[in-house]
Design a protein around this motif. Structure first.
Motif, PDB file in Angstrom:
ATOM      1  N   ALA A  95      13.201  -1.774  -6.878  1.00 55.62           N
ATOM      2  CA  ALA A  95      13.373  -0.555  -7.118  1.00 55.62           C
ATOM      3  C   ALA A  95      14.352  -0.388  -8.402  1.00 55.62           C
ATOM      4  CB  ALA A  95      14.121   0.074  -6.144  1.00 55.62           C
ATOM      5  N   ILE A  96      14.920  -1.390  -8.884  1.00 54.71           N
ATOM      6  CA  ILE A  96      16.043  -1.114 -10.120  1.00 54.71           C
ATOM      7  C   ILE A  96      15.154  -1.585 -11.534  1.00 54.71           C
ATOM      8  CG2 ILE A  96      17.980  -1.768  -8.869  1.00 54.71           C
ATOM      9  CD1 ILE A  96      18.153  -4.298 -10.131  1.00 54.71           C
ATOM     10  N   ASP A  97      13.778  -1.830 -11.386  1.00 55.76           N
ATOM     11  CA  ASP A  97      13.296  -1.870 -12.622  1.00 55.76           C
ATOM     12  C   ASP A  97      13.181  -0.671 -13.465  1.00 55.76           C
ATOM     13  OD1 ASP A  97      12.685  -4.631 -12.099  1.00 55.76           O
ATOM     14  OD2 ASP A  97      10.705  -4.251 -11.894  1.00 55.76           O
ATOM     15  N   ASP A  98      12.786   0.638 -12.906  1.00 51.80           N
ATOM     16  CA  ASP A  98      12.770   1.618 -13.368  1.00 51.80           C
ATOM     17  C   ASP A  98      12.693   2.851 -12.371  1.00 51.80           C
ATOM     18  OD1 ASP A  98       9.889   2.699 -12.981  1.00 51.80           O
ATOM     19  OD2 ASP A  98       9.546   0.655 -14.299  1.00 51.80           O
ATOM     20  N   PRO A  99      13.001   3.972 -12.547  1.00 49.61           N
ATOM     21  CA  PRO A  99      12.754   5.200 -11.897  1.00 49.61           C
ATOM     22  C   PRO A  99      11.562   5.260 -11.146  1.00 49.61           C
ATOM     23  CG  PRO A  99      14.004   5.915 -13.654  1.00 49.61           C
ATOM     24  CD  PRO A  99      13.488   4.681 -14.207  1.00 49.61           C
ATOM     25  N   ALA A 100      10.469   5.283 -11.540  1.00 50.31           N
ATOM     26  CA  ALA A 100       9.286   5.082 -10.857  1.00 50.31           C
ATOM     27  C   ALA A 100       9.074   4.022  -9.909  1.00 50.31           C
ATOM     28  CB  ALA A 100       8.074   5.043 -11.873  1.00 50.31           C
ATOM     29  N   GLU A 101       9.778   2.899 -10.047  1.00 48.64           N
ATOM     30  CA  GLU A 101       9.722   2.035  -8.923  1.00 48.64           C
ATOM     31  C   GLU A 101      10.573   2.319  -7.864  1.00 48.64           C
ATOM     32  OE1 GLU A 101       7.039   0.123  -8.833  1.00 48.64           O
ATOM     33  OE2 GLU A 101       6.492   0.309 -10.926  1.00 48.64           O
ATOM     34  N   PHE A 102      11.694   2.850  -8.200  1.00 46.40           N
ATOM     35  CA  PHE A 102      12.631   3.343  -7.268  1.00 46.40           C
ATOM     36  C   PHE A 102      12.072   4.436  -6.328  1.00 46.40           C
ATOM     37  CE2 PHE A 102      15.606   6.899  -6.398  1.00 46.40           C
ATOM     38  CZ  PHE A 102      16.231   6.287  -5.355  1.00 46.40           C
ATOM     39  N   ILE A 103      11.322   5.293  -7.011  1.00 46.03           N
ATOM     40  CA  ILE A 103      10.609   6.197  -6.152  1.00 46.03           C
ATOM     41  C   ILE A 103       9.468   5.655  -5.191  1.00 46.03           C
ATOM     42  CG2 ILE A 103       9.157   8.320  -6.211  1.00 46.03           C
ATOM     43  CD1 ILE A 103      10.606   8.982  -8.928  1.00 46.03           C
ATOM     44  N   ALA A 104       9.001   4.999  -5.827  1.00 51.21           N
ATOM     45  CA  ALA A 104       7.728   4.284  -4.769  1.00 51.21           C
ATOM     46  C   ALA A 104       8.512   3.285  -3.759  1.00 51.21           C
ATOM     47  CB  ALA A 104       6.807   3.415  -5.801  1.00 51.21           C
ATOM     48  N   GLU A 105       9.286   2.677  -4.013  1.00 56.35           N
ATOM     49  CA  GLU A 105       9.845   1.735  -3.292  1.00 56.35           C
ATOM     50  C   GLU A 105      10.699   2.449  -2.026  1.00 56.35           C
ATOM     51  OE1 GLU A 105      10.591  -2.150  -3.046  1.00 56.35           O
ATOM     52  OE2 GLU A 105       8.529  -1.753  -3.633  1.00 56.35           O
ATOM     53  N   THR A 106      11.418   3.636  -2.499  1.00 61.24           N
ATOM     54  CA  THR A 106      12.096   4.753  -1.507  1.00 61.24           C
ATOM     55  C   THR A 106      10.965   5.090  -0.643  1.00 61.24           C
ATOM     56  OG1 THR A 106      13.836   4.881  -3.040  1.00 61.24           O
ATOM     57  CG2 THR A 106      13.740   6.442  -1.141  1.00 61.24           C
ATOM     58  N   TYR A 107       9.906   5.534  -1.032  1.00 63.09           N
ATOM     59  CA  TYR A 107       8.961   6.259  -0.379  1.00 63.09           C
ATOM     60  C   TYR A 107       8.236   5.190   0.576  1.00 63.09           C
ATOM     61  CZ  TYR A 107       4.408   8.417   0.762  1.00 63.09           C
ATOM     62  OH  TYR A 107       3.141   8.973   1.496  1.00 63.09           O
ATOM     63  N   SER A 108       8.204   4.115   0.045  1.00 65.51           N
ATOM     64  CA  SER A 108       7.431   3.089   0.986  1.00 65.51           C
ATOM     65  C   SER A 108       8.535   2.571   2.255  1.00 65.51           C
ATOM     66  CB  SER A 108       7.381   1.695   0.247  1.00 65.51           C
ATOM     67  OG  SER A 108       6.746   0.691   1.220  1.00 65.51           O
ATOM     68  N   GLY A 109      10.019   2.644   2.015  1.00 64.16           N
ATOM     69  CA  GLY A 109      10.708   2.510   2.928  1.00 64.16           C
ATOM     70  C   GLY A 109      10.719   3.687   4.038  1.00 64.16           C
TER      71      GLY A 109
ATOM     72  N   LEU B 176       0.645  -1.355   0.105  1.00 62.45           N
ATOM     73  CA  LEU B 176      -0.020   0.008  -0.041  1.00 62.45           C
ATOM     74  C   LEU B 176       0.856   1.279  -0.209  1.00 62.45           C
ATOM     75  CD1 LEU B 176      -2.817   1.295   0.156  1.00 62.45           C
ATOM     76  CD2 LEU B 176      -2.749   1.076   2.419  1.00 62.45           C
ATOM     77  N   ASN B 177       1.874   1.485   0.867  1.00 69.39           N
ATOM     78  CA  ASN B 177       2.951   2.251   0.871  1.00 69.39           C
ATOM     79  C   ASN B 177       3.605   2.539  -0.407  1.00 69.39           C
ATOM     80  OD1 ASN B 177       2.237   3.321   3.591  1.00 69.39           O
ATOM     81  ND2 ASN B 177       3.873   1.947   4.381  1.00 69.39           N
ATOM     82  N   HIS B 178       3.864   1.389  -1.227  1.00 68.94           N
ATOM     83  CA  HIS B 178       4.544   1.420  -2.458  1.00 68.94           C
ATOM     84  C   HIS B 178       3.389   2.268  -3.526  1.00 68.94           C
ATOM     85  CE1 HIS B 178       6.714  -0.107  -5.913  1.00 68.94           C
ATOM     86  NE2 HIS B 178       5.737  -0.115  -6.558  1.00 68.94           N
ATOM     87  N   GLU B 179       2.448   1.853  -3.503  1.00 71.62           N
ATOM     88  CA  GLU B 179       1.464   2.382  -4.432  1.00 71.62           C
ATOM     89  C   GLU B 179       0.881   3.739  -3.872  1.00 71.62           C
ATOM     90  OE1 GLU B 179       0.741   1.168  -7.295  1.00 71.62           O
ATOM     91  OE2 GLU B 179       1.583  -0.551  -6.607  1.00 71.62           O
ATOM     92  N   ILE B 180       0.889   4.239  -2.884  1.00 66.89           N
ATOM     93  CA  ILE B 180       0.979   5.776  -2.328  1.00 66.89           C
ATOM     94  C   ILE B 180       2.197   6.453  -2.954  1.00 66.89           C
ATOM     95  CG2 ILE B 180       0.676   7.338  -0.459  1.00 66.89           C
ATOM     96  CD1 ILE B 180      -0.829   5.007   1.105  1.00 66.89           C
ATOM     97  N   GLY B 181       3.263   5.929  -2.703  1.00 67.51           N
ATOM     98  CA  GLY B 181       4.453   6.459  -3.470  1.00 67.51           C
ATOM     99  C   GLY B 181       4.275   6.629  -4.882  1.00 67.51           C
ATOM    100  N   HIS B 182       3.591   6.110  -5.586  1.00 69.55           N
ATOM    101  CA  HIS B 182       3.476   6.408  -7.062  1.00 69.55           C
ATOM    102  C   HIS B 182       2.581   7.577  -7.133  1.00 69.55           C
ATOM    103  CE1 HIS B 182       5.441   3.349  -9.057  1.00 69.55           C
ATOM    104  NE2 HIS B 182       4.828   2.224  -8.389  1.00 69.55           N
ATOM    105  N   GLN B 183       1.545   7.567  -6.248  1.00 69.93           N
ATOM    106  CA  GLN B 183       0.398   8.701  -6.282  1.00 69.93           C
ATOM    107  C   GLN B 183       1.001   9.868  -5.895  1.00 69.93           C
ATOM    108  OE1 GLN B 183      -2.489   8.410  -7.884  1.00 69.93           O
ATOM    109  NE2 GLN B 183      -1.965   6.576  -8.420  1.00 69.93           N
TER     110      GLN B 183
END
Length: 107
Positions: free
Chosen positions: A71-85, A3-10
């Motif tokens: 997080a290494i898949d693409d920059p958007a996933e890096f942002i979401a994973e970092t946000y979640s952390g 959930l935090n990962h998806e919120i990171g995307h938003q």
């Protein structure tokens, strides 16, 4: 964590929309703002060697070590994973936070 990962995307996407809204010299309708924000969001790029001192491969290895494999898949996933952390209380090295901020990651 998911959930935090998806919120990171938003949250990251909202930054791109806010940047368009805050440009007073431009008049965009709501549909155009969403389209342009989505285009900018999708155009995220890994930082260059000039910016980080690392090749993209080295940057991804560093991210893998400190953030996650996803997080290494693409920059958007890096942002979401970092946000979640971050939301989960994790702290990251200064270089990770610089990349996160440069890609408009929300704190």
């Amino acid at each position: 964590a998911t959930l935090n990962h998806e919120i990171g995307h938003q949250e990251n996407f909202k930054v791109f929309i806010d940047n368009l809204i805050l440009k007073p010299q431009k008049k965009y309708n709501a549909e155009t703002k969403r389209y342009m924000a989505n285009r900018n969001f999708q155009d995220l790029r890994w930082p260059t060697k000039v910016q980080t001192g690392r090749t993209i491969r080295e940057t991804k290895e560093y991210i893998l070590k400190h953030v996650s494999e996803y997080a290494i898949d693409d920059p958007a996933e890096f942002i979401a994973e970092t946000y979640s952390g971050l939301v989960g209380g994790k702290s990251y090295p200064e270089d990770i936070m610089k990349m996160y901020k440069s890609m408009k990651g929300k704190l």
